[in-house]
Design an enzyme around this catalytic site. Sequence first.
Site, PDB file in Angstrom:
ATOM      1  N   TRP A 112      -9.040   5.772   0.105  1.00 18.76           N
ATOM      2  CA  TRP A 112      -9.711   6.382  -1.402  1.00 18.76           C
ATOM      3  C   TRP A 112      -9.067   5.807  -1.848  1.00 18.76           C
ATOM      4  O   TRP A 112      -7.539   5.422  -2.063  1.00 18.76           O
ATOM      5  CB  TRP A 112      -9.361   8.038  -1.269  1.00 18.76           C
ATOM      6  N   GLU A 165      -5.460   3.654  -9.997  1.00 20.71           N
ATOM      7  CA  GLU A 165      -5.828   1.889 -10.140  1.00 20.71           C
ATOM      8  C   GLU A 165      -7.425   2.084 -10.949  1.00 20.71           C
ATOM      9  O   GLU A 165      -7.945   0.699 -11.562  1.00 20.71           O
ATOM     10  CB  GLU A 165      -6.605   2.313  -8.670  1.00 20.71           C
ATOM     11  N   CYS A 205       0.630  -1.447   0.173  1.00 17.45           N
ATOM     12  CA  CYS A 205       0.015  -0.157  -0.139  1.00 17.45           C
ATOM     13  C   CYS A 205       1.061   1.631  -0.038  1.00 17.45           C
ATOM     14  O   CYS A 205       1.856   1.671   1.130  1.00 17.45           O
ATOM     15  CB  CYS A 205      -0.780  -0.460   1.598  1.00 17.45           C
ATOM     16  N   ARG A 207      -0.009   4.764   3.422  1.00 19.68           N
ATOM     17  CA  ARG A 207       0.221   4.353   4.229  1.00 19.68           C
ATOM     18  C   ARG A 207       0.141   5.768   4.720  1.00 19.68           C
ATOM     19  O   ARG A 207       0.484   5.388   7.101  1.00 19.68           O
ATOM     20  CB  ARG A 207       1.116   3.636   5.162  1.00 19.68           C
TER      21      ARG A 207
HETATM   22  N1  ARG Z   1      -6.630  -1.660  -6.900  1.00 15.63           N
HETATM   23  C1  ARG Z   1      -8.621  -2.200  -6.211  1.00 15.63           C
HETATM   24  C2  ARG Z   1      -9.116  -1.172  -7.425  1.00 15.63           C
HETATM   25  O1  ARG Z   1      -9.156  -0.613  -7.682  1.00 15.63           O
HETATM   26  C3  ARG Z   1      -8.142  -1.465  -4.698  1.00 15.63           C
HETATM   27  C4  ARG Z   1      -7.357  -1.829  -3.385  1.00 15.63           C
HETATM   28  C5  ARG Z   1      -7.517  -0.741  -2.981  1.00 15.63           C
HETATM   29  N2  ARG Z   1      -6.908   0.526  -2.849  1.00 15.63           N
HETATM   30  C6  ARG Z   1      -7.221   1.319  -1.784  1.00 15.63           C
HETATM   31  N3  ARG Z   1      -7.093   2.603  -3.305  1.00 15.63           N
HETATM   32  N4  ARG Z   1      -7.895   1.864  -1.105  1.00 15.63           N
HETATM   33  O2  ARG Z   1     -10.220  -1.290  -6.576  1.00 15.63           O
END
Ligand code: ARG
Length: 378
Positions: A245, A250, A72, A75
Site C-alpha cells: 500500500w 510517496e 523498502c 517490510r
Molecule cells: N514510490 C512509488 C510511487 O509513488 C511506489 C513505490 C512502491 N511503494 C509502495 N508503497 N509499495 O508510485
Amino acid sequence: METLQQLSTTAHIWSEAEEFIRLFHLENPSAGDPRDRLAAVRREIEESGTYRHTHEELVHGARVAWRNSNRCIGRLYWNSLRVRDRRDLTGGDEIAAECFEHLREATNGGRIRPTITVFAPEAPDRPGPLIWNEQLVRYAGYGDHPSVTVGDPRNRELTEALREIGWAGGPGTPFDPLPLVVQGCDDKPRWFDLPADAVLEVPIGHPDGDDWADWGLRWHAVPAISNMCLEIGGIRYPAAPFNGWYMGTEIGARNLGDSDRYNLLPVVARRLGMDTSSDRSLWKDRALVELNRAVLHSFDRAGVTIADHHTESRRFLTHLQREECKGREVGADWSWIVPPISGSATPVFHRTYEDRRQTPAYVHLPGAQERARGIDLV
Ligand code: ARG
C-alpha cells in the site's frame, strides 16, 4: 555438447539454487531435511539447464525477496505477501488479463492487500515475458518541453513508446491511465487498455474546506511495481508485478510535489494564500505539509489503505527488532528509508544501516527497457 557459456550458467544456477534451497529448509522446518530436494534440483539442472520451484519455494522466495528490499520501509509484513502463481503463462494477452485481475484482488475494495503475481521464468531456450510499464497503473505524460507537459513527466518515454506501437493517446487529462505494454515470451510488445474496474483512484481534497474539489487532483490507490525481476535461487522471473500500500509521502511529497513530476508546491501555496516571494517564508515546506495532509485525509475518506510516515517508521523499527530476534541481519538504504518530509521527526532517521545485498531479491534488469525498445516493431 554444451558450450562453455552454458556450463558456466549451469554452475551459477546450481550454486544459487543450493543456497536458496538450504535457506528454504532452514526457515521452513516442516519441509524436513534438504538433501533429497538438493539432489533432485541438481539432477534437473544437469538435464535441462534449469529447475522448477515448488509452489512453497516460490511463495517463500517472493516473500524473502521483499524482506531483502533494502529500499523498502514497509517490510514488517513481508511474511504475509499473497503470491499468485501464474508461472504457466507466457503470452502477452493472458499476462495482461492476470495483471488486471491482480489489481482487482490487491485493491480489494480499498483494503489493499500486498500481492505478487509471478509469470513464466526465463528459460535456457527462451526469454521470459516482460512488462514495459514501471507500474501497472501509471499516468500518461504528454508533450516534450517541461513547461507544456500535461500529466506525469516521468512517464513521457513510455507514453511515446506506446504511440510508436499504435496507441492513439488518451483524452489528454493530467491523469490518463496508460495501457499496459506486455511482451510475451518470443513475442513482440502489445498494449492493453486498463479496464476501468481494475483501477481504483482517490480524488484529493484538503481537510480544511473543500475548495480543492474543483481542482481535479487524484491518485491511484495501488502502487504495483511491474518492471523489477524477481530472482530466486538462480531463477529469474522478469515479469512479476508486486504491490504493497502507499505511504502518503510517496504521493504528497514526491509524485505531486517534485519539480520534475507534477510540481504542485507553487499551486498549493497560491491556493492556500501563502507568500511565495522568498524561500525564507518556508512556503515550500508548508505547502508540502498541506499536500500530505490532503493525501492522507483523502485516502481515509475514500476508505483506501494508506500509511503515514510516522507509523510506517515505527513499524520498520519493529521489523528490525523482530529480525534481530530471529538472528537475521536486515539490510537497508538510509537515503530511501528516511521519509522525504520530516525525516528527523521519525525514528528511522537517527541511526545507520548496512546496505548489504541478499538474495532472493527484486532487481532492475540491466537493459530490460533497452531490450524491449530494441525489438523490431513492424
Ligand atoms: N514510490 C512509488 C510511487 O509513488 C511506489 C513505490 C512502491 N511503494 C509502495 N508503497 N509499495 O508510485
